[in-house]
Design a protein around this motif. Structure first.
Motif, PDB file in Angstrom:
ATOM      1  N   GLN A 106       0.841  -1.155  -0.078  1.00  0.00           N
ATOM      2  CA  GLN A 106      -0.119   0.014   0.189  1.00  0.00           C
ATOM      3  C   GLN A 106       0.817   1.133   0.085  1.00  0.00           C
TER       4      GLN A 106
ATOM      5  N   ASN B  45     -13.017  -2.878   4.753  1.00  0.00           N
ATOM      6  CA  ASN B  45     -11.996  -3.663   4.117  1.00  0.00           C
ATOM      7  C   ASN B  45     -11.231  -3.992   5.563  1.00  0.00           C
TER       8      ASN B  45
ATOM      9  N   LYS C 286      -8.262   1.567   5.579  1.00  0.00           N
ATOM     10  CA  LYS C 286      -8.127   2.115   4.235  1.00  0.00           C
ATOM     11  C   LYS C 286      -7.545   3.229   4.340  1.00  0.00           C
TER      12      LYS C 286
END
Length: 472
Positions: free
Chosen positions: A127, A230, A234
Motif C-alpha cells: 500500500q 476492508n 483504508k
C-alpha cells in the motif's frame, strides 16, 4: 554446467528456512514433504504430517480449510484463508497449485502459506509503495504537462497573475466562481506553480461522494471499524495527498458533521481515521472551491463561521464567461483543437457562428462551451444548432435551459420551427453522423453518447435508422 552443484541441498535449505509453510502431496492428498515453517505454525512435528492425508488434517481441525484439497478436486490453483488449530487469532493465507506430468495427469500438489501477521505487513508495504508510485506518476505527468488555461480578458488575466504570486505562499486558498468557470484548472495552476509541484495533486468533489461515505473516503479508517469495512483498513485522501495538494471542490456541500474535522486539520495539521485512537500529522495544502456564497451560508447557520475564516485567507474569484467575452473565441479554438486531435478530425469553426458564440450569455460557462464544441467536432462541423444534446430536463431545469445555446443560435440566425420539429431534426442529424463516422458500431455510439446500447437501438428505430446500413 548446472547452476547449482547440489540441488537437494538447496531444496533442503528452502524447507528449513522458509518462514511460512510448504506442504507437498501426491494426487490423493497424502503428504510427501513438509517444511519446518509448517511445524512452527501448527506446533506439530514432521512425523505428524508425513504420510497423513490432507483430508484428515482438515477433519481433525488442524486446518479449518484446505487449499491442498481444493486444488486436488478442482485441478486448478487455489487461494484459501484458514485457521490453524481452530484458533481465531491464528489465521494463514494458503496458495496451492497442481503439478501435472507430460500426459496432463495430476501427480502432485504444492501449497505455500504465510501467517496473517506477515500478510498484513506485506499488504501495508504494498500500500505504501502503491502510494509512492502514484505520487511518482503524478510528478512525471505534472512535470511534462503545464496546466492549460486561456486568459485574454483583463480580469481573468489578473486572477491568474495573482494566483501565480500566491502559489509560492504555502497556505490554504479558496476559489469562488460559478459552476463551469474552471476552478479546478486554476487549482492545478496554483499547485504547478507552488513548491509542491513535484508532489501529488488530489481532486475531490464534495458534492459527488455520498454523505455516508465522505468521512471514510477523506480521512480513511482502521481495520474492523465498521461492518463491511476492508479487512486491512483504508488510506484516506488526506494521507494520499500528504506533502502535496488536496483540492476540495464544492466545499459548500460538506456536511455539518465533517466541517469541524476539516477545521481541526486546518488548525493542527492532524487527522484521525474512523475507528482510530491516535492522530496522524500530515503536511497537506488545501485548495477549496465553491459556487456558493459561503458568507450567506454562515449567516444561515449551514456553514461554520470559524471554518469560513480559516479557508478565506487567500480568496480568488473566477469571473463567469459572460463577463470575459475576449476569452470565448480563444477557448473555442482551444477545445476545437483538443477534440480534433482526440477524434482524428480537421473541423473548423465557420465564420457565421463566431458572432453568436461571443454574443451568447453562456450560463453553463466554460463547461457549456466545451460541450458545444465537442458535439460540433463529433458531427463533423454540422451547424451548431443541429448538434443539440438530447437529454431530459429535470424539474428545476426547463428544456429552454438544456438547449440554451442551440435555441439562442436558432433565433440569432433567423431559424424558426417548433421544438418537436427541431428536436427530431437534431436527433436525426446527430445519429446519422455518428453512424457514418463509426460505421454502425453500436459500442462506440454508446461510449460517445453516454446512452445505453438498448436505448440507442430504440432511438434509431424511432428515427428510421438501421445500423446495418452503415456497417460497410
Amino acid at each position: 554446467m548446472e547452476p547449482f552443484g547440489n540441488d537437494m541441498a538447496y531444496f533442503e535449505d528452502i524447507l528449513e528456512n522458509y518462514e511460512g509453510s510448504i506442504l507437498i502431496t501426491d494426487n490423493k492428498g497424502i503428504i510427501l514433504l513438509c517444511s519446518r515453517g509448517t511445524c512452527n505454525l501448527t506446533g506439530m512435528s514432521r512425523e505428524d504430517f508425513i504420510g497423513v492425508s490432507a483430508y484428515e488434517l482438515r477433519e481433525r481441525g488442524v486446518f479449518s480449510e484446505s487449499a491442498l484439497v481444493d486444488c486436488i478436486e478442482s485441478k486448478e490453483p487455489r487461494m484459501t484463508y484458514l485457521l490453524v488449530n481452530g484458533d481465531p487469532d491464528h489465521g494463514i493465507y494458503a496458495y496451492s497449485r497442481p503439478i501435472f506430468d507430460e500426459n496432463g495427469k495430476l501427480i502432485r500438489v504444492i501449497a505455500f502459506s504465510q501467517g496473517e501477521a506477515f500478510s498484513e505487513k506485506y499488504n501495508s508495504f504494498m500500500q505504501e509503495n502503491s502510494e509512492h508510485m502514484r505520487k511518482l506518476l503524478n510528478t512525471v505527468i505534472n512535470s511534462r504537462n503545464e496546466p492549460s488555461y486561456i486568459a485574454v480578458n483583463s480580469e481573468s488575466k489578473s486572477t491568474f497573475n495573482f494566483a501565480q504570486q500566491i502559489a509560492q505562499i504555502d497556505t490554504h486558498v479558496i476559489i469562488y466562481g460559478e459552476s463551469g468557470t474552471g476552478k479546478e484548472v486554476l487549482a492545478k495552476f496554483i499547485h504547478a506553480k507552488s513548491q509542491r509541484n513535484k508532489e501529488i495533486f488530489v481532486p475531490v468533489n464534495c458534492a459527488t461522494i455520498p454523505e455516508s461515505l465522505m468521512e471514510s473516503e477523506i480521512f480513511g479508517y482502521e481495520k474492523g471499524s465498521f461492518t463491511g469495512a476492508n479487512k486491512n483498513g483504508k488510506m484516506g485522501l488526506f494521507e494520499l495527498a500528504n506533502n502535496g495538494t488536496l483540492f476540495l471542490d464544492e466545499i459548500g456541500e460538506l456536511s455539518p458533521q465533517l466541517q469541524p474535522k476539516l477545521l481541526r486539520f486546518l488548525e493542527t495539521g492532524e487527522i484521525r481515521k474512523i475507528g482510530g485512537k491516535e492522530t496522524k500529522q500530515l503536511n497537506v495544502r488545501i485548495i477549496a472551491a465553491t459556487n456558493r456564497n459561503l458568507l450567506k451560508m454562515v449567516k444561515e447557520g449551514t456553514f461554520r463561521e470559524d471554518l469560513y475564516y480559516r479557508l478565506n485567507i487567500l480568496p480568488l474569484t473566477l469571473p463567469p464567461l459572460r463577463q470575459r467575452p475576449e476569452d470565448i473565441l480563444p477557448l473555442a479554438e482551444f477545445f476545437l483543437n483538443k477534440y480534433n486531435k482526440k477524434y482524428g478530425k480537421d473541423v473548423h469553426l465557420a465564420d457565421k457562428y463566431l458572432d453568436a458564440l461571443v454574443s451568447y450569455s453562456w450560463p453553463g460557462n466554460i463547461r457549456e462551451l466545451k460541450n458545444v464544441i465537442q458535439r460540433y467536432v463529433i458531427t463533423d462541423g454540422v451547424a451548431l444548432h443541429n448538434t443539440i444534446q438530447i437529454i431530459q430536463p429535470n424539474d428545476n431545469e426547463p428544456a429552454a435551459v438544456v438547449t440554451s445555446f442551440e435555441n439562442f443560435l436558432s433565433k440569432h440566425t433567423g431559424k424558426t420551427m417548433t421544438y418537436k420539429e427541431y428536436k427530431k431534426g437534431c436527433e436525426m442529424t446527430y445519429f446519422e453522423n455518428l453512424l457514418k463516422e463509426n460505421k454502425g458500431n453500436m459500442s462506440r455510439l454508446s461510449a460517445i453518447t453516454g446512452l445505453h446500447i438498448s436505448g440507442i437501438y430504440k432511438k434509431l428505430e424511432k428515427l428510421g435508422l438501421n445500423p446495418k446500413d452503415y456497417q460497410k
